[in-house]
Design a protein around this motif. Structure first.
Motif, mmCIF file in Angstrom:
data_model
loop_
_atom_site.group_PDB
_atom_site.id
_atom_site.type_symbol
_atom_site.label_atom_id
_atom_site.label_comp_id
_atom_site.label_asym_id
_atom_site.label_seq_id
_atom_site.Cartn_x
_atom_site.Cartn_y
_atom_site.Cartn_z
ATOM 1 N N ASP A 14 -3.649 10.003 5.120
ATOM 2 C CA ASP A 14 -4.598 9.779 4.012
ATOM 3 C C ASP A 14 -5.316 11.066 3.641
ATOM 4 O O ASP A 14 -6.526 11.105 3.508
ATOM 5 C CB ASP A 14 -5.641 8.713 4.411
ATOM 6 N N GLU A 46 0.815 -1.210 0.000
ATOM 7 C CA GLU A 46 0.000 0.000 0.000
ATOM 8 C C GLU A 46 0.856 1.270 0.000
ATOM 9 O O GLU A 46 2.000 1.266 0.454
ATOM 10 C CB GLU A 46 -0.903 0.020 1.238
ATOM 11 N N TRP A 103 -6.459 11.314 -2.111
ATOM 12 C CA TRP A 103 -6.112 10.256 -3.057
ATOM 13 C C TRP A 103 -6.387 10.830 -4.435
ATOM 14 O O TRP A 103 -7.542 11.078 -4.772
ATOM 15 C CB TRP A 103 -6.934 8.999 -2.816
ATOM 16 N N ARG A 110 0.171 5.782 0.611
ATOM 17 C CA ARG A 110 -0.805 6.812 0.975
ATOM 18 C C ARG A 110 -0.143 8.174 0.860
ATOM 19 O O ARG A 110 1.075 8.292 0.765
ATOM 20 C CB ARG A 110 -1.413 6.580 2.348
#
Length: 121
Positions: free
Chosen positions: A115, A92, A118, A94
């Motif tokens: 986060d 992952e 995105w 972020r």
């Protein structure tokens, strides 16, 4: 160097030290790809985190984190795609924002937004 550049460098240093203190590994500082620069590239729990640091000495025009524009987000996404390809990272990722705000006495506060965004496809 201009005063605002000095402030930005100071903010990035504070953000880097903050992340290290809470257990992040810093992989790169001011990593550049094309026109995009990623202030900090960090690693935690098998996740690469691309960090944009915004530093201000006043909120007269808004909070520091408010200055991460859609265009900047797209540039960060392009740089991130290149970075994860170069590193062959399969886990992952972020995008975080760290806001560093100084007051008139040169004290600072840090706001870490995990986060934070995105980028759109």
């Amino acid at each position: 160097m201009a005063t605002h550049n000095d402030l930005g460098v100071k903010g990035e240093t504070i953000a880097k030290e903050y992340l290290e203190k809470i257990g992040y590994e810093i992989l790169d500082v001011n990593w550049v790809h094309g026109k995009a620069e990623v202030d900090l590239v960090a690693y935690l729990n098998r996740q690469i985190i691309f960090v944009e640091v915004k530093t201000r000495s006043s909120v007269a025009f808004g909070f520091p984190e408010d200055f991460v524009s859609n265009a900047k987000q797209k540039q960060l996404e392009l740089a991130a795609n290149e970075y994860i390809e170069l590193m062959n990272h399969q886990d992952e990722i972020r995008f975080d924002i760290i806001s560093v705000l100084f007051d008139k006495q040169n004290n600072h506060t840090i706001k870490h937004i995990e986060d934070a965004f995105w980028p759109e496809d």
